[in-house]
Design a protein around this motif. Structure first.
Motif, short mmCIF file in Angstrom:
data_model
loop_
_atom_site.label_atom_id
_atom_site.label_comp_id
_atom_site.label_asym_id
_atom_site.label_seq_id
_atom_site.Cartn_x
_atom_site.Cartn_y
_atom_site.Cartn_z
N GLY A 74 0.96 -1.29 0.34
CA GLY A 74 -0.08 -0.17 0.42
C GLY A 74 1.02 1.15 -0.29
N GLU A 75 0.38 2.69 -0.17
CA GLU A 75 1.04 3.52 -0.49
C GLU A 75 1.38 4.33 0.45
OE1 GLU A 75 2.41 7.04 -2.50
OE2 GLU A 75 1.25 4.92 -3.29
N ARG A 76 0.83 3.73 2.25
CA ARG A 76 1.43 4.72 3.19
C ARG A 76 2.95 3.82 3.78
NH1 ARG A 76 -0.05 7.34 7.86
NH2 ARG A 76 0.54 6.54 9.79
N PHE A 77 2.80 2.54 3.26
CA PHE A 77 4.02 1.72 3.90
C PHE A 77 5.36 2.40 2.81
CE2 PHE A 77 6.96 -0.86 2.81
CZ PHE A 77 7.58 -1.78 3.63
N TYR A 78 4.70 2.54 1.29
CA TYR A 78 5.74 3.27 0.60
C TYR A 78 6.22 4.50 0.91
CZ TYR A 78 7.06 5.75 -3.46
OH TYR A 78 8.45 6.23 -4.54
N ARG A 79 4.95 4.80 0.97
CA ARG A 79 6.14 6.42 1.81
C ARG A 79 6.49 6.37 3.31
NH1 ARG A 79 3.91 11.00 -0.44
NH2 ARG A 79 4.52 12.80 1.11
N MET A 80 6.02 5.01 3.78
CA MET A 80 7.06 5.22 5.13
C MET A 80 8.92 4.92 4.57
SD MET A 80 5.88 2.78 8.23
CE MET A 80 6.79 0.71 7.42
N TRP A 81 8.61 3.87 4.01
CA TRP A 81 10.22 3.23 3.85
C TRP A 81 10.71 4.41 2.70
CZ3 TRP A 81 10.65 -1.33 5.84
CH2 TRP A 81 11.91 -1.87 5.74
N ARG A 82 10.45 5.01 2.12
CA ARG A 82 10.98 5.93 1.10
C ARG A 82 12.00 7.00 2.91
NH1 ARG A 82 9.91 10.94 -1.53
NH2 ARG A 82 11.57 10.91 -3.41
N TYR A 83 10.64 7.80 3.45
CA TYR A 83 10.87 8.17 4.43
C TYR A 83 11.96 7.82 5.23
CZ TYR A 83 10.15 11.85 8.16
OH TYR A 83 10.47 13.20 8.80
N TYR A 84 11.99 7.16 5.25
CA TYR A 84 12.97 6.19 6.68
C TYR A 84 14.95 5.96 5.70
CZ TYR A 84 15.10 1.36 7.18
OH TYR A 84 16.58 0.79 7.06
N LEU A 85 14.92 5.54 4.88
CA LEU A 85 15.60 5.44 3.68
C LEU A 85 16.23 6.40 3.70
CD1 LEU A 85 14.61 2.03 0.73
CD2 LEU A 85 16.40 1.82 3.16
N LEU A 86 15.03 7.77 2.45
CA LEU A 86 16.04 9.19 2.28
C LEU A 86 15.95 9.49 3.83
CD1 LEU A 86 13.63 9.05 -0.76
CD2 LEU A 86 16.68 8.34 -0.58
#
Length: 385
Positions: free
Chosen positions: A342-354
């Motif tokens: 899902g989209e919320r996980f995508y944004r969470m993971w992107r926020y984490y890595l970057l």
């Protein structure tokens, strides 16, 4: 109303004092609100400023997960934010409870230690396989002579083997072995036998594939505090961040107990520049429950009278490159996971890595490799490079 006009309106709907305060702060980091540069912040909804001011990175991160704001180059946004030391200039009283609890409570007790395995490492081996290198190495690569992630991770694994001065027939304990990348590499290239400890059931299950290949590696699904055997060498790569300051001495005592008198112990850990600072509340809630970065002095304090510190090697800047490579793989593989996560996980993971890449780029956090011995290496220890 188009998004650009809405973003403009959303910003000015915040309180005037908050507007001026945040705009002035961000200007110190050369970040503009609703600007056109890749690292500028752009608002998509109301409340982002007040959320960030009242709840710090927890509020900022949750607002990003909700789609309330964006930055094209999130890594550069955080690099500039952290390099300008803006987080230290905001006193957030509502985060006081988190700060106090992280210092007074043992958030990494034996009972709680399994939480990070379930919440983070058990989200799916296929997901990590798509993001990581072919060996599933989920720690900082060594980019001194590497041109890609695969080369950097192999270089890191070989560096550790050479620092430990591995010889055929040795038995090695890997505390927090992950998916077994170090154990497999050391067994294949240096002829050693390995025992790995993990609190992730997914990682332990993955380890069975390595054993089917006939490699002399064993995965033990157990807490480090329960290990009692002795080994010629001990390695711990990216696990000490889950130990917690109340358990540092216990951890070192366990390593001392399990290491032969003439052995070497390599500890590879992310670290922070200043002790007595609280764990990041967003990372604690969404990525690494109960995680805590040590300061260098806390590591050496815990090792005092147990180990001689033979060598310390900082290559924290290499974690920026590693995280950006993981992010590139994550973005490329995302279409196959989008429906499941899902989209919320995508944004969470992107926020984490970057955000983490930005923090390493700003040199706010470090990556250390310590080499420790019980009695001191006669004639001195000579670091492999």
């Amino acid at each position: 109303m188009n998004q650009r006009k809405f973003a403009h309106t959303a910003f000015f709907d915040e309180t005037a004092s908050s507007q001026r305060f945040v705009a002035d702060l961000l200007e110190q980091a050369d970040i503009h609100i609703n600007g056109s540069r890749p690292w500028d912040i752009r608002f998509n909804a109301h409340g982002v400023i007040d959320n960030a001011l009242s709840r710090g990175n927890l509020g900022l991160g949750e607002s990003y997960m909700n789609g309330d704001w964006d930055a094209e180059r999130l890594d550069e946004f955080f690099y500039r934010l952290i390099r300008a030391q803006l987080p230290e200039k905001v006193n957030i009283s509502k985060l006081l409870y988190h700060a106090i609890s992280s210092r007074l409570l043992n958030r990494q007790s034996a009972r709680r230690a399994w939480q990070v395995g379930e919440a983070h490492y058990d989200i799916g081996n296929d997901f990590y396989a798509a993001m990581l290198d072919s060996r599933m190495t989920y720690t900082c690569g060594y980019w001194k002579e590497a041109s890609n992630l695969e080369e950097a991770q192999e270089a890191k694994l070989d560096l550790i083997c050479r620092k430990l001065e591995l010889e055929p027939g040795m038995r090695v304990l890997d505390i927090g072995c992950g998916w077994g990348s170090f154990m497999a590499y050391a067994a294949e290239h240096y002829g050693v036998e390995c025992v790995g400890l993990t609190i992730s059931r997914e990682q332990a299950e993955y380890g069975k594939q390595l054993m089917k290949r006939g490699l002399p590696v064993e995965f033990r699904l157990q807490d480090y505090r329960d290990e009692a055997e002795q080994f010629d060498r001990i390695v711990s790569v990216g696990m000490f961040e889950h130990v917690g300051h109340k358990n540092y001495r216990t951890y070192m005592e366990m390593a001392h107990r399990c290491l032969r008198d003439d052995g070497l112990f390599l500890l590879h850990t992310i670290g922070k520049n200043v002790r007595n600072t609280s764990p990041d509340p967003w990372l604690d809630k969404y990525i690494f429950p109960n995680g805590e970065l040590p300061a260098m002095g806390q590591v050496t304090d815990a090792a005092e009278e147990l180990f001689v510190v033979e060598d310390v090697h900082n290559f924290g800047a290499d974690y920026d490159k590693t995280l950006m490579a993981w992010h590139e793989n994550f973005e490329a593989a995302w279409p196959q996971f989008a429906e499941s996560y899902g989209e919320r996980f995508y944004r969470m993971w992107r926020y984490y890595l970057l955000s983490c890449a930005g923090a390493f780029r700003a040199r706010d956090i470090q990556l250390w490799q310590f080499v420790l011995s019980k009695q001191g290496v006669l004639g001195g220890y000579h670091r492999a490079s």
